[in-house]
Scaffold this motif. Structure first.
Motif, PDB file in Angstrom:
ATOM      1  N   THR A  32      30.033  12.390  53.245  1.00 56.39           N
ATOM      2  CA  THR A  32      30.148  12.012  51.839  1.00 56.39           C
ATOM      3  C   THR A  32      30.030  13.258  50.974  1.00 56.39           C
ATOM      4  O   THR A  32      29.091  14.044  51.124  1.00 56.39           O
ATOM      5  N   HIS A  34      30.092  14.703  46.952  1.00 57.79           N
ATOM      6  CA  HIS A  34      30.095  14.497  45.502  1.00 57.79           C
ATOM      7  C   HIS A  34      30.810  15.701  44.877  1.00 57.79           C
ATOM      8  O   HIS A  34      30.196  16.723  44.569  1.00 57.79           O
ATOM      9  N   ARG A  37      29.806  15.643  39.791  1.00 58.78           N
ATOM     10  CA  ARG A  37      28.721  14.741  39.410  1.00 58.78           C
ATOM     11  C   ARG A  37      28.684  14.616  37.883  1.00 58.78           C
ATOM     12  O   ARG A  37      28.735  15.629  37.165  1.00 58.78           O
ATOM     13  N   SER A  45      33.600  11.670  37.264  1.00 60.74           N
ATOM     14  CA  SER A  45      32.952  11.824  38.570  1.00 60.74           C
ATOM     15  C   SER A  45      33.980  11.614  39.667  1.00 60.74           C
ATOM     16  O   SER A  45      34.979  10.905  39.485  1.00 60.74           O
ATOM     17  N   LEU A  47      33.949  11.064  43.978  1.00 62.93           N
ATOM     18  CA  LEU A  47      33.207  10.880  45.221  1.00 62.93           C
ATOM     19  C   LEU A  47      34.195  10.711  46.379  1.00 62.93           C
ATOM     20  O   LEU A  47      35.164   9.960  46.266  1.00 62.93           O
TER      21      LEU A  47
END
Length: 284
Positions: A32, A34, A37, A45, A47
């Protein structure tokens, strides 16, 4: 477990039995990331979730050591349980356009025989998984998911009908690959000389109809808008969003193109269906 034939005097035709030992091992990893952020509510954002899975298996032992043939596949000690058992296709004789195969010893022959079947490639992918990206900005969000599979082979019985070398030309749609056919001595063609209604056994089960299953598919895409709570306040709703959804939007396989076929066009014989829908989510 395998569904084995039994005497019909038992009142049944087959029963499930433990017939051998399989070594199965693999690894799965999820990452995962990011990428961006948000510093405050409503900021952009991004992800990303990446899933990778590798699995392998080997048949270590079979009951009495006897291999079990199951159509195009075989169970044989020392091999993957999804191994194909086929006569190997050797192409086209440039002298007269006749189909060619390999015998069990690897010699080229003009005679097709199931006695020349050998364990060949398997359908187990080397790597499979998915990649999901979720992007948000204020009340908008975009989520798209790719599935992928690398390695492994698929056998297409549909390919036998669509690459019939003239046998089924009047009754079945033919692959565009059939345009690459033998026409004169010396031609290095993909397909044998087409003969209408006459079988040269070129359409019999062989590695000719094995395709690399490597693919990348845009499985799902969702574009959403969440109605601001200030607007919902007067309605008594706690949350409300509307989404546009698309499924099976795109797929890529090696050797894809308008002038030849690949696993993309031979996996089922029909175009992959695309789905579009609208969703309304309400929170009371």
């Amino acid at each position: 477990m395998s569904n084995l034939d039994v005497s019909r005097t038992t009142g049944d035709t087959r029963v499930y039995r433990n017939v051998g030992t399989i070594l199965n091992k693999g690894i799965e990893v999820t990452i995962t990331s990011h990428n961006f952020r948000p510093k405050k509510d409503g900021d952009f954002s991004w992800l990303t979730d990446l899933n990778l899975a590798h699995n392998s298996n080997k048949l270590l032992e079979l009951y009495n050591g006897i291999q079990k043939n199951m159509g195009e596949t075989v169970w044989k000690e020392g091999y993957d349980i999804h191994t194909y058992n086929l006569v190997r296709w050797a192409g086209v004789d440039p002298r007269d356009g006749a189909p060619l195969w390999y015998d069990a010893k690897g010699n080229i022959t003009r005679v097709y025989s199931t006695e020349n079947r050998v364990p060949y490639k398997n359908s187990t992918p080397v790597l499979a998984g998915g990649l999901t990206n979720t992007l948000t900005y204020k009340d908008f969000s975009l989520r798209f998911m790719f599935n992928y599979s690398i390695g492994g082979y698929g056998f297409t019985s549909f390919g036998r009908a669509s690459n019939s070398d003239g046998l089924n030309i009047m009754t079945e749609n033919q692959s565009i690959d059939q345009l690459n056919r033998w026409q004169k001595p010396g031609d290095l063609a993909l397909n044998p000389k087409p003969i209408w209604g006459v079988s040269t056994q070129s359409v019999m089960n062989s590695t000719r109809y094995l395709y690399n299953k490597t693919l990348v598919r845009l499985q799902n895409l969702v574009f959403s808008y969440r109605i601001p709570r200030a607007i919902l306040h007067s309605t008594g709703l706690k949350d409300c969003s509307i989404s546009l959804i698309g499924d099976n939007l795109w797929v890529w396989t090696p050797y894809s193109g308008k002038d030849h076929n690949s696993y993309k066009t031979c996996m089922s014989g029909y175009p992959m269906e695309r789905y579009f829908s609208i969703a309304l989510n309400i929170g009371l």
